[in-house]
Design a protein around this motif. Structure first.
Motif, PDB file in Angstrom:
ATOM      1  N   LYS A 132      41.520  18.334  24.644  1.00 43.36           N
ATOM      2  CA  LYS A 132      40.351  17.626  24.502  1.00 43.36           C
ATOM      3  C   LYS A 132      40.582  16.152  24.289  1.00 43.36           C
ATOM      4  N   ASN A 133      42.003  15.762  24.082  1.00 41.48           N
ATOM      5  CA  ASN A 133      42.116  14.293  23.792  1.00 41.48           C
ATOM      6  C   ASN A 133      41.430  13.885  22.417  1.00 41.48           C
ATOM      7  N   TYR A 134      41.391  14.699  21.311  1.00 41.61           N
ATOM      8  CA  TYR A 134      40.914  14.245  20.318  1.00 41.61           C
ATOM      9  C   TYR A 134      41.817  14.214  19.118  1.00 41.61           C
ATOM     10  N   GLN A 135      41.750  12.883  18.346  1.00 36.31           N
ATOM     11  CA  GLN A 135      42.581  12.568  17.247  1.00 36.31           C
ATOM     12  C   GLN A 135      44.170  13.114  17.686  1.00 36.31           C
ATOM     13  N   ILE A 136      44.475  12.451  18.721  1.00 34.27           N
ATOM     14  CA  ILE A 136      45.839  12.473  19.446  1.00 34.27           C
ATOM     15  C   ILE A 136      47.045  11.884  18.523  1.00 34.27           C
ATOM     16  N   GLU A 137      46.733  10.820  17.925  1.00 31.12           N
ATOM     17  CA  GLU A 137      47.865  10.163  16.871  1.00 31.12           C
ATOM     18  C   GLU A 137      48.203  11.047  15.788  1.00 31.12           C
ATOM     19  N   ASN A 138      47.103  11.575  15.274  1.00 36.10           N
ATOM     20  CA  ASN A 138      47.254  12.533  14.129  1.00 36.10           C
ATOM     21  C   ASN A 138      47.820  13.881  14.429  1.00 36.10           C
TER      22      ASN A 138
END
Length: 161
Positions: free
Chosen positions: A95-101
């Protein structure tokens, strides 16, 4: 439970299916973002499918996982939460959500997994790998180690691409 040969064959098939799914899922994305999204989707599908497979017999998975994972040896409940953590990570990556974390969490999980496998291999323990749950009979080995290293490298590549 499948024997080693059938398990390895099935693992290869799963990786190919995951690659095809992630490739199909990223076809409509701009070319510039394609590499990052392909890595994220591939990792997402791996985490999601591997998490689902662990739920097949979560109690048996927990027993397998507790024998080598350094966190679950100290906190038994961690082995029961781990499949759900993987499923959530997989869905959020897709879903491409909060990718860096998420990538930071994946790097941390992979480092812990790599250390756990290295310690068990160093001690000469002959254990089953819990990476695909209890359904597959895969020995904890350098193959397990390489899977974790590849996931770690994909996470690191995300930051440097």
């Amino acid at each position: 439970m499948l024997n080693k040969t059938k398990s390895i064959f099935l693992i290869l098939c799963i990786f190919i299916i995951i690659y095809i799914l992630s490739d199909y899922y990223t076809k409509n994305i701009d070319h510039d973002e394609n590499f990052d999204n392909k890595i994220l989707n591939y990792m997402g599908f791996i985490f999601f499918i591997f998490g689902i497979l662990k739920l097949y017999d979560i109690h048996k998975f927990s027993k397998i996982f507790n024998k080598y994972d350094i966190i679950s040896q100290k906190i038994n409940l961690y082995s029961y939460f781990y499949p759900f953590i993987e499923i959530i990570i997989g869905v959020l990556l897709i879903k491409n959500y909060q990718i860096e974390n998420l990538i930071k969490l994946i790097i941390l999980l992979m480092i812990i997994s790599i250390l756990s496998v290295l310690i068990s291999l160093y001690k000469g323990k002959e254990l089953r790998c819990g990476c695909l749950g209890s359904f597959f009979h895969i020995p904890l080995s350098y193959v397990t180690l390489s899977e974790n290293i590849i996931m770690l490298i994909m996470g690191i590549l995300y930051f440097y691409n």
